[in-house]
Design an enzyme around this catalytic site. Structure first.
Site, PDB file in Angstrom:
ATOM      1  N   ASP A   7     -17.516  -0.065  10.990  1.00 25.06           N
ATOM      2  CA  ASP A   7     -18.986  -0.196  10.967  1.00 25.06           C
ATOM      3  C   ASP A   7     -19.645   0.102  12.317  1.00 25.06           C
ATOM      4  OD1 ASP A   7     -19.230  -0.689   8.287  1.00 25.06           O
ATOM      5  OD2 ASP A   7     -19.348  -2.861   8.459  1.00 25.06           O
TER       6      ASP A   7
ATOM      7  N   GLU B  26       0.866  -1.186   0.000  1.00 23.81           N
ATOM      8  CA  GLU B  26       0.000   0.000   0.000  1.00 23.81           C
ATOM      9  C   GLU B  26       0.903   1.236   0.000  1.00 23.81           C
ATOM     10  OE1 GLU B  26      -3.690  -0.341   1.890  1.00 23.81           O
ATOM     11  OE2 GLU B  26      -3.762   1.745   2.488  1.00 23.81           O
TER      12      GLU B  26
ATOM     13  N   PHE C 186     -17.643  -4.983   9.611  1.00 23.26           N
ATOM     14  CA  PHE C 186     -16.223  -5.019   9.983  1.00 23.26           C
ATOM     15  C   PHE C 186     -15.713  -3.582  10.096  1.00 23.26           C
ATOM     16  CE2 PHE C 186     -14.165  -3.819   5.946  1.00 23.26           C
ATOM     17  CZ  PHE C 186     -15.222  -3.962   5.063  1.00 23.26           C
TER      18      PHE C 186
ATOM     19  N   HIS D 288     -20.749   2.612   0.415  1.00 23.84           N
ATOM     20  CA  HIS D 288     -19.742   3.171  -0.487  1.00 23.84           C
ATOM     21  C   HIS D 288     -19.218   2.088  -1.440  1.00 23.84           C
ATOM     22  CE1 HIS D 288     -18.157   1.401   3.086  1.00 23.84           C
ATOM     23  NE2 HIS D 288     -16.899   1.489   2.723  1.00 23.84           N
ATOM     24  N   ARG D 289     -19.005   0.873  -0.898  1.00 19.98           N
ATOM     25  CA  ARG D 289     -18.484  -0.234  -1.714  1.00 19.98           C
ATOM     26  C   ARG D 289     -19.495  -0.611  -2.792  1.00 19.98           C
ATOM     27  NH1 ARG D 289     -17.055  -2.633   2.138  1.00 19.98           N
ATOM     28  NH2 ARG D 289     -15.005  -1.711   1.952  1.00 19.98           N
TER      29      ARG D 289
ATOM     30  N   ASP E 134     -10.118   0.145  -2.632  1.00 17.37           N
ATOM     31  CA  ASP E 134      -9.522   0.772  -1.453  1.00 17.37           C
ATOM     32  C   ASP E 134     -10.546   1.728  -0.860  1.00 17.37           C
ATOM     33  OD1 ASP E 134      -6.756   0.678  -0.160  1.00 17.37           O
ATOM     34  OD2 ASP E 134      -7.389   2.765   0.027  1.00 17.37           O
TER      35      ASP E 134
HETATM   36  P1  IMP Z   1      -8.812  -0.823   3.031  1.00 17.03           P
HETATM   37  O1  IMP Z   1      -9.646  -0.392   1.896  1.00 17.03           O
HETATM   38  O2  IMP Z   1      -8.853  -2.317   3.167  1.00 17.03           O
HETATM   39  O3  IMP Z   1      -7.432  -0.233   3.012  1.00 17.03           O
HETATM   40  O4  IMP Z   1      -9.545  -0.308   4.334  1.00 17.03           O
HETATM   41  C1  IMP Z   1      -9.242   0.899   4.981  1.00 17.03           C
HETATM   42  C2  IMP Z   1      -9.866   0.919   6.350  1.00 17.03           C
HETATM   43  O5  IMP Z   1     -11.239   1.238   6.236  1.00 17.03           O
HETATM   44  C3  IMP Z   1      -9.771  -0.375   7.145  1.00 17.03           C
HETATM   45  O6  IMP Z   1      -9.543  -0.021   8.494  1.00 17.03           O
HETATM   46  C4  IMP Z   1     -11.132  -1.004   6.959  1.00 17.03           C
HETATM   47  O7  IMP Z   1     -11.491  -1.813   8.061  1.00 17.03           O
HETATM   48  C5  IMP Z   1     -12.005   0.235   6.868  1.00 17.03           C
HETATM   49  N1  IMP Z   1     -13.172  -0.031   6.040  1.00 17.03           N
HETATM   50  C6  IMP Z   1     -13.205  -0.218   4.693  1.00 17.03           C
HETATM   51  N2  IMP Z   1     -14.456  -0.464   4.281  1.00 17.03           N
HETATM   52  C7  IMP Z   1     -15.221  -0.456   5.389  1.00 17.03           C
HETATM   53  C8  IMP Z   1     -16.602  -0.693   5.612  1.00 17.03           C
HETATM   54  O8  IMP Z   1     -17.394  -0.996   4.704  1.00 17.03           O
HETATM   55  N3  IMP Z   1     -17.010  -0.584   6.873  1.00 17.03           N
HETATM   56  C9  IMP Z   1     -16.184  -0.272   7.909  1.00 17.03           C
HETATM   57  N4  IMP Z   1     -14.885  -0.070   7.761  1.00 17.03           N
HETATM   58  C10 IMP Z   1     -14.398  -0.156   6.508  1.00 17.03           C
END
Ligand code: IMP
Length: 197
Positions: free
Chosen positions: A154, A41, A151, A180-181, A76
């Site tokens: 959340d 990253e 996770f 968002h996802r 990401d």
């Molecule tokens: P990454 O995209 O995996 O680098 O995530 C970045 C950070 O955002 C991490 O701490 C994830 O746990 C958090 N994160 C990403 N998507 C979500 C979500 O949908 N809900 C809660 N936390 C999220």
């Protein structure tokens, strides 16, 4: 159509599968030699830059393998808190692993403006093209940790649409409708615009 998701986060694979299966995609975690590929990253200001860098690394890893001609996905995301000028943003993973959710709540102690948003950038490579799409979920930071599903952040994020419930108090389907996802993945799937969809 199969989409190989380069991520070590099984929660993301499950969410992506729930979002993209009804659109005709089969989402599978990318494993090379049975292992999750290690993607570095980069230290970057924006999550789009991070997503594209990781996608380029994943594309080089599948060159010359059985996956070479398949659609490859990287995503990401991050939590952007308005009163903290967008912090933790691209540092969201580090912040979660270090100060954790209770640390973020402490940073927000006494703060009236609790507005925040989750942002996700989905980057997809297929047949030599790279496509990206951004999704945003607006809401606020809760006063306390609530809920056990989902996770990451959340349990402290309350989307605008959920009447005070955190994402961790939603069912997977409820989260997928507004996350968002979900917006980022649907956007990138539309860009693929394949006849088989
Ligand atoms: P990454 O995209 O995996 O680098 O995530 C970045 C950070 O955002 C991490 O701490 C994830 O746990 C958090 N994160 C990403 N998507 C979500 C979500 O949908 N809900 C809660 N936390 C999220």
């Amino acid at each position: 159509m199969r989409v190989l998701f380069a991520t070590g986060n099984q929660n993301k694979v499950t969410e992506a599968s729930g979002i993209l299966s009804p659109l005709g995609f089969v989402v599978e975690q990318l494993l090379i030699g049975g292992q999750v590929p290690d993607l570095v990253e980069p230290q970057a200001e924006g999550i789009e830059e991070i997503a594209i860098s990781k996608l380029e690394q994943a594309v080089s890893l599948i060159m010359g393998t059985e996956f070479e001609n398949e659609a490859l996905l990287v995503e990401d995301s991050g939590l952007f808190i308005y009163s903290l000028s967008g912090f933790p943003g691209p540092y969201s993973s580090f912040v979660q692993e270090t100060i954790g959710l209770s640390g973020v709540l402490s940073l927000m102690s006494g703060e009236k403006d609790r507005g925040a948003e989750f942002r996700a950038v989905a980057a997809l490579s297929f047949q030599g093209n790279i496509m990206t799409s951004t999704g945003i979920c607006r809401g606020s930071i809760s006063e306390k940790i609530s809920g056990d599903s989902g996770f990451g952040y959340d349990p402290i994020f309350i989307p605008e649409e959920t009447n005070g419930r955190t994402c961790a108090q939603l069912s997977p389907d409820e989260k997928s409708l507004i996350s968002h996802r979900s917006f980022a993945l649907k956007g990138v799937s539309e860009l693929l615009n394949l006849p088989s969809k």
